[in-house]
Design an enzyme around this catalytic site. Structure first.
Site, PDB file in Angstrom:
ATOM      1  N   THR A  14       0.821  -1.228   0.000  1.00 14.98           N
ATOM      2  CA  THR A  14       0.000   0.000   0.000  1.00 14.98           C
ATOM      3  C   THR A  14       0.846   1.264   0.000  1.00 14.98           C
ATOM      4  O   THR A  14       0.489   2.264  -0.618  1.00 14.98           O
ATOM      5  CB  THR A  14      -0.906  -0.019   1.256  1.00 14.98           C
ATOM      6  OG1 THR A  14      -1.854  -1.068   1.099  1.00 14.98           O
ATOM      7  CG2 THR A  14      -1.632   1.284   1.470  1.00 14.98           C
ATOM      8  N   SER A  59       1.511  -7.639  -1.007  1.00 13.33           N
ATOM      9  CA  SER A  59       2.296  -8.582  -0.191  1.00 13.33           C
ATOM     10  C   SER A  59       1.708  -9.991  -0.168  1.00 13.33           C
ATOM     11  O   SER A  59       2.413 -10.943   0.166  1.00 13.33           O
ATOM     12  CB  SER A  59       2.482  -8.051   1.224  1.00 13.33           C
ATOM     13  OG  SER A  59       1.289  -8.100   1.963  1.00 13.33           O
ATOM     14  N   THR A  92       1.334  -4.694   4.294  1.00 18.87           N
ATOM     15  CA  THR A  92       1.107  -5.110   5.675  1.00 18.87           C
ATOM     16  C   THR A  92       0.406  -6.466   5.782  1.00 18.87           C
ATOM     17  O   THR A  92       0.425  -7.087   6.844  1.00 18.87           O
ATOM     18  CB  THR A  92       0.255  -4.060   6.426  1.00 18.87           C
ATOM     19  OG1 THR A  92      -0.965  -3.879   5.708  1.00 18.87           O
ATOM     20  CG2 THR A  92       0.992  -2.753   6.542  1.00 18.87           C
ATOM     21  N   ASP A  93      -0.203  -6.927   4.670  1.00 21.08           N
ATOM     22  CA  ASP A  93      -1.001  -8.158   4.762  1.00 21.08           C
ATOM     23  C   ASP A  93      -0.179  -9.360   5.231  1.00 21.08           C
ATOM     24  O   ASP A  93      -0.667 -10.194   5.988  1.00 21.08           O
ATOM     25  CB  ASP A  93      -1.647  -8.477   3.403  1.00 21.08           C
ATOM     26  CG  ASP A  93      -2.758  -7.486   3.051  1.00 21.08           C
ATOM     27  OD1 ASP A  93      -3.161  -6.712   3.936  1.00 21.08           O
ATOM     28  OD2 ASP A  93      -3.217  -7.496   1.892  1.00 21.08           O
TER      29      ASP A  93
HETATM   30  N1  ASP Z   1      -3.200  -3.765   2.347  1.00 18.09           N
HETATM   31  C1  ASP Z   1      -1.920  -4.129   2.010  1.00 18.09           C
HETATM   32  C2  ASP Z   1      -0.856  -3.177   2.529  1.00 18.09           C
HETATM   33  O1  ASP Z   1      -1.003  -2.724   3.587  1.00 18.09           O
HETATM   34  C3  ASP Z   1      -1.649  -4.556   0.635  1.00 18.09           C
HETATM   35  C4  ASP Z   1      -0.446  -5.421   0.732  1.00 18.09           C
HETATM   36  O2  ASP Z   1      -0.255  -6.073   1.743  1.00 18.09           O
HETATM   37  O3  ASP Z   1       0.357  -5.386  -0.200  1.00 18.09           O
HETATM   38  O4  ASP Z   1       0.124  -2.877   1.922  1.00 18.09           O
END
Ligand code: ASP
Length: 332
Positions: A14, A59, A92-93
């Protein structure tokens, strides 16, 4: 004044995502590592940054191989003395899994910091720049290396061993339910409250195929349908997120008796915190029963981290005994 040299690896997430030029719906990875660093006022006064764009992906599409390659690059730069600290920027995923994998594979004294963002650069109050500044500040601070791999978002410093993502949208999503944060960035400097216990250190498995390691979660009324499918598959290891302290439906038991003879089956929990018990409940499907049937308790490791550990162990050719002993270390 010479500044600490921080190597920053960008994997995507993100924090890099803006609207795609050819699309009207949704943000996608688009900002590279140099541009990301340029957007952080004052970063060049904290460290001399060597920013590298390794991947530009969400991710959920990262793999073990990305983690192994990253660990190898960090070990190489540590040995050659080319960097004083490291930052990994990703989505973060799966951040807690990547951070945990690196913590298992790295045995170095220099700071290794993983960060990301919950709000993309097009949103008001995007948290990416502040997280990068805090992460680089930690990577430029020697003492952070004592805490092992850390996750830094929202100015909190968490141990990769205990941290988990707890909220789908909140910037304060990363928490360590068992321990709380190990430190915090306050007024631009690092404060460390505690040094976490160390987990087992493993070497990067090389030259072996990626094993198939399954992760399933028990739920009310589960008749073992999915487990039955796995029984006749080529999976080489299984992690089960059981109820509470390590309990499963009776309907699982026959299949588990067969599976534990063939592959390592790890007993983890689907709840956010706490240990797998060993000697309290005695019903069919209780932790005592399951451990007697050959399941290996995961201690405090929840499913995704237990799967990271089991995958590396199976890939390294560890025996059942070695797997059991390694998970025992997490029965803190
Ligand atoms: N929602 C996710 C992030 O926080 C997308 C990911 O993990 O790439 O980056």
């Amino acid at each position: 004044m010479t500044l600490p040299r921080v190597r920053l690896f960008l994997l995507g997430g993100t924090i890099t995502m803006t609207a795609a030029s050819n699309s009207t719906s949704g943000v996608v990875p688009s900002v590279d590592a140099d541009a990301l660093c340029r957007a952080v006022p004052g970063l060049d006064q904290v460290a001399e940054i060597d920013a590298r764009t390794e991947q530009m992906t969400a991710s959920g599409s990262l793999t073990f191989q990305h983690g192994f390659d990253l660990a190898a690059e960090i070990i190489k730069a540590d040995n050659s003395g080319d960097a004083d600290g490291f930052v990994i920027v990703q989505g973060t995923d799966t951040l807690e899994e990547m951070a945990f994998m690196l913590d298992c594979l790295l045995d170095i004294k220099k700071p290794v910091v993983v960060t990301g963002a919950m709000r993309n650069p097009t949103q008001i109050s995007a948290d990416g720049p502040a997280n990068i500044l805090a992460a680089v500040t930690c990577a430029a601070t020697n003492s952070v290396g004592l805490a092992g791999v850390v996750v830094v978002l929202n100015d909190d410093i968490h141990s990769a061993r205990f941290v988990t993502k707890t909220h789908s949208g909140n910037v304060d999503t990363f928490q360590s339910p068992e321990t709380g944060p190990v430190g915090r960035v306050v007024e631009g400097s690092v404060r460390i409250f505690s040094i976490p216990v160390t987990g087992p250190k493993l070497t990067i498995p090389r030259g072996r195929d990626m094993p198939k390691i399954a992760l399933i979660t028990a739920s009310l009324g589960d008749d073992g349908y999915l487990l039955g499918l796995l029984e006749n598959s080529d999976c080489q290891g299984l992690v089960i997120e059981a109820f509470g302290a390590g309990h499963l439906p009776e309907k699982y038991l026959d299949v588990l008796d067969g599976m534990t003879k063939k592959i390592p089956v790890i007993l983890s929990s689907r709840v956010a915190a706490g240990h797998i018990f060993r000697e309290t409940y005695g019903f069919q499907g209780s932790e005592i029963d399951l451990i007697n049937r050959g399941l290996i308790p995961s201690g405090i490791l929840k499913g995704p981290k237990a799967r990271i550990l089991l995958t590396i162990l199976v890939m390294s050719g560890a025996s059942r005994e070695q797997i059991k002993n390694t998970f025992e270390v997490w029965d803190l």
